[in-house]
Design a protein around this motif. Structure first.
Motif, PDB file in Angstrom:
ATOM      1  N   SER A   7     103.712 -14.298 -17.118  1.00 20.13           N
ATOM      2  CA  SER A   7     103.304 -12.930 -15.968  1.00 20.13           C
ATOM      3  C   SER A   7     102.754 -13.840 -15.087  1.00 20.13           C
ATOM      4  CB  SER A   7     103.563 -11.499 -16.141  1.00 20.13           C
ATOM      5  OG  SER A   7     102.442 -11.017 -16.818  1.00 20.13           O
ATOM      6  N   GLY A   8     102.008 -12.610 -14.123  1.00 25.16           N
ATOM      7  CA  GLY A   8     100.893 -12.851 -12.642  1.00 25.16           C
ATOM      8  C   GLY A   8     101.035 -14.559 -12.007  1.00 25.16           C
ATOM      9  N   GLY A   9     101.415 -14.624 -11.917  1.00 23.72           N
ATOM     10  CA  GLY A   9     102.061 -15.990 -10.716  1.00 23.72           C
ATOM     11  C   GLY A   9     102.008 -15.522  -9.193  1.00 23.72           C
ATOM     12  N   GLY A  10     102.065 -15.612  -8.641  1.00 23.80           N
ATOM     13  CA  GLY A  10     101.925 -15.654  -7.042  1.00 23.80           C
ATOM     14  C   GLY A  10     101.732 -16.500  -5.925  1.00 23.80           C
ATOM     15  N   LEU A  18      94.078 -16.136  -9.501  1.00 21.80           N
ATOM     16  CA  LEU A  18      95.025 -15.588 -10.769  1.00 21.80           C
ATOM     17  C   LEU A  18      94.751 -15.184 -11.815  1.00 21.80           C
ATOM     18  CD1 LEU A  18      98.094 -16.864  -8.576  1.00 21.80           C
ATOM     19  CD2 LEU A  18      97.426 -14.918  -8.573  1.00 21.80           C
ATOM     20  N   ARG A  19      94.656 -14.011 -12.173  1.00 17.63           N
ATOM     21  CA  ARG A  19      94.828 -14.553 -14.230  1.00 17.63           C
ATOM     22  C   ARG A  19      96.642 -14.724 -14.421  1.00 17.63           C
ATOM     23  NH1 ARG A  19      92.976 -10.611 -18.504  1.00 17.63           N
ATOM     24  NH2 ARG A  19      94.616  -9.194 -17.969  1.00 17.63           N
ATOM     25  N   LEU A  20      97.036 -15.720 -15.197  1.00 15.08           N
ATOM     26  CA  LEU A  20      98.297 -15.445 -15.723  1.00 15.08           C
ATOM     27  C   LEU A  20      98.408 -14.963 -17.729  1.00 15.08           C
ATOM     28  CD1 LEU A  20      99.696 -19.070 -14.887  1.00 15.08           C
ATOM     29  CD2 LEU A  20     100.115 -16.969 -13.772  1.00 15.08           C
ATOM     30  N   SER A  21      99.921 -14.375 -17.777  1.00 14.74           N
ATOM     31  CA  SER A  21      99.415 -13.603 -18.588  1.00 14.74           C
ATOM     32  C   SER A  21     100.797 -13.947 -19.702  1.00 14.74           C
ATOM     33  CB  SER A  21      99.328 -12.193 -18.800  1.00 14.74           C
ATOM     34  OG  SER A  21      99.006 -11.081 -18.230  1.00 14.74           O
ATOM     35  N   MET A  63      90.456 -29.211 -14.778  1.00 15.41           N
ATOM     36  CA  MET A  63      90.384 -28.133 -15.595  1.00 15.41           C
ATOM     37  C   MET A  63      89.334 -27.159 -15.267  1.00 15.41           C
ATOM     38  SD  MET A  63      93.500 -27.746 -14.811  1.00 15.41           S
ATOM     39  CE  MET A  63      95.299 -29.330 -14.620  1.00 15.41           C
ATOM     40  N   LYS A  64      88.596 -28.015 -16.360  1.00 17.95           N
ATOM     41  CA  LYS A  64      87.558 -27.482 -17.084  1.00 17.95           C
ATOM     42  C   LYS A  64      86.468 -27.038 -15.769  1.00 17.95           C
ATOM     43  CE  LYS A  64      87.063 -31.178 -20.547  1.00 17.95           C
ATOM     44  NZ  LYS A  64      86.167 -31.432 -21.413  1.00 17.95           N
ATOM     45  N   GLY A  65      85.375 -25.541 -15.951  1.00 16.06           N
ATOM     46  CA  GLY A  65      84.907 -24.752 -14.864  1.00 16.06           C
ATOM     47  C   GLY A  65      85.340 -24.131 -14.074  1.00 16.06           C
ATOM     48  N   ARG A  66      86.495 -24.290 -13.735  1.00 18.69           N
ATOM     49  CA  ARG A  66      87.808 -23.206 -13.458  1.00 18.69           C
ATOM     50  C   ARG A  66      88.977 -23.014 -13.550  1.00 18.69           C
ATOM     51  NH1 ARG A  66      91.544 -25.603  -9.141  1.00 18.69           N
ATOM     52  NH2 ARG A  66      91.720 -27.676 -10.870  1.00 18.69           N
ATOM     53  N   PHE A  67      89.376 -23.016 -15.061  1.00 22.03           N
ATOM     54  CA  PHE A  67      90.249 -22.125 -15.441  1.00 22.03           C
ATOM     55  C   PHE A  67      89.141 -21.971 -17.369  1.00 22.03           C
ATOM     56  CE2 PHE A  67      94.699 -23.775 -13.893  1.00 22.03           C
ATOM     57  CZ  PHE A  67      93.782 -23.858 -12.358  1.00 22.03           C
ATOM     58  N   THR A  68      90.059 -20.576 -17.688  1.00 24.03           N
ATOM     59  CA  THR A  68      89.987 -20.400 -18.693  1.00 24.03           C
ATOM     60  C   THR A  68      91.011 -19.803 -19.702  1.00 24.03           C
ATOM     61  OG1 THR A  68      87.430 -19.282 -17.796  1.00 24.03           O
ATOM     62  CG2 THR A  68      88.161 -18.848 -20.144  1.00 24.03           C
ATOM     63  N   ILE A  69      90.537 -19.847 -20.938  1.00 23.62           N
ATOM     64  CA  ILE A  69      92.195 -19.622 -21.766  1.00 23.62           C
ATOM     65  C   ILE A  69      91.467 -18.612 -23.030  1.00 23.62           C
ATOM     66  CG2 ILE A  69      91.521 -21.771 -23.040  1.00 23.62           C
ATOM     67  CD1 ILE A  69      95.087 -21.348 -23.449  1.00 23.62           C
ATOM     68  N   SER A  70      92.122 -17.356 -22.567  1.00 23.90           N
ATOM     69  CA  SER A  70      92.331 -16.088 -24.085  1.00 23.90           C
ATOM     70  C   SER A  70      92.918 -16.406 -24.365  1.00 23.90           C
ATOM     71  CB  SER A  70      90.933 -15.834 -23.158  1.00 23.90           C
ATOM     72  OG  SER A  70      92.055 -14.730 -22.111  1.00 23.90           O
ATOM     73  N   ARG A  71      92.683 -15.327 -25.596  1.00 20.85           N
ATOM     74  CA  ARG A  71      93.762 -14.589 -26.037  1.00 20.85           C
ATOM     75  C   ARG A  71      93.957 -13.531 -26.731  1.00 20.85           C
ATOM     76  NH1 ARG A  71      95.766 -19.400 -30.413  1.00 20.85           N
ATOM     77  NH2 ARG A  71      96.865 -17.010 -31.630  1.00 20.85           N
ATOM     78  N   TYR A  79      96.151 -15.511 -21.695  1.00 20.32           N
ATOM     79  CA  TYR A  79      95.776 -15.860 -20.804  1.00 20.32           C
ATOM     80  C   TYR A  79      95.207 -16.572 -20.319  1.00 20.32           C
ATOM     81  CZ  TYR A  79      95.447 -10.495 -22.081  1.00 20.32           C
ATOM     82  OH  TYR A  79      96.403  -9.538 -22.300  1.00 20.32           O
ATOM     83  N   LEU A  80      95.117 -16.747 -18.795  1.00 19.33           N
ATOM     84  CA  LEU A  80      94.860 -18.125 -18.344  1.00 19.33           C
ATOM     85  C   LEU A  80      94.162 -17.669 -17.086  1.00 19.33           C
ATOM     86  CD1 LEU A  80      94.312 -21.533 -18.177  1.00 19.33           C
ATOM     87  CD2 LEU A  80      96.670 -21.533 -17.438  1.00 19.33           C
ATOM     88  N   GLN A  81      93.350 -17.657 -17.072  1.00 22.62           N
ATOM     89  CA  GLN A  81      92.037 -17.197 -15.875  1.00 22.62           C
ATOM     90  C   GLN A  81      91.760 -18.706 -14.993  1.00 22.62           C
ATOM     91  OE1 GLN A  81      91.197 -13.875 -14.848  1.00 22.62           O
ATOM     92  NE2 GLN A  81      90.442 -14.806 -12.641  1.00 22.62           N
TER      93      GLN A  81
END
Length: 123
Positions: A7-10, A18-21, A63-71, A79-81
């Motif tokens: 979820s979280g797309g758009g 955006l933050r994807l879950s 993606m480095k520096g722009r995207f952050t993955i976490s759990r 998540y993907l910020q």
């Protein structure tokens, strides 16, 4: 069997965030690596980011520096910020669960996949 729901797309303007879950059921995720992939129309599915069960993240170079993955293992969610989004980031983004505690960048290492969520970045 594990089920993954993204979820979280758009639709977002270039430069936005955006933050994807990715919520999982049927399996606790704390013992498995997770990943995010994306697929643009007419293109192959590409690796975006991954995170080992230990919490160690890794990214595709672009993606480095722009995207952050976490759990959040307590919520069984990954998540993907995504920041500073660009039109070329437009794609369907997929969450995937690996078969073990480690994973790489190859889609074949991830036996379980969600249905995907559309991300569209306008210029």
């Amino acid at each position: 069997q594990v089920q993954l729901v993204e979820s979280g797309g758009g639709l977002v303007q270039a430069g936005g965030s955006l933050r994807l879950s990715c919520a999982a059921s049927g399996r606790t995720l704390d013992r498995y690596a997770m990943g995010w992939f994306r697929q643009a129309p007419g293109k192959e599915r590409d690796f975006v980011a991954g995170i080992w069960s230990s919490g160690t993240p890794y990214y595709a170079d672009s993606m480095k520096g722009r995207f952050t993955i976490s759990r959040d293992n307590a919520k069984n969610t990954v998540y993907l910020q995504m920041n500073n989004l660009k039109p070329e980031d437009t794609a369907v983004y997929y969450c995937a669960c690996a078969a073990g505690i480690y994973s790489g960048t190859v889609a074949g290492e991830f036996p379980y996949w969600g249905q995907g969520t559309q991300v569209t970045v306008s210029s």
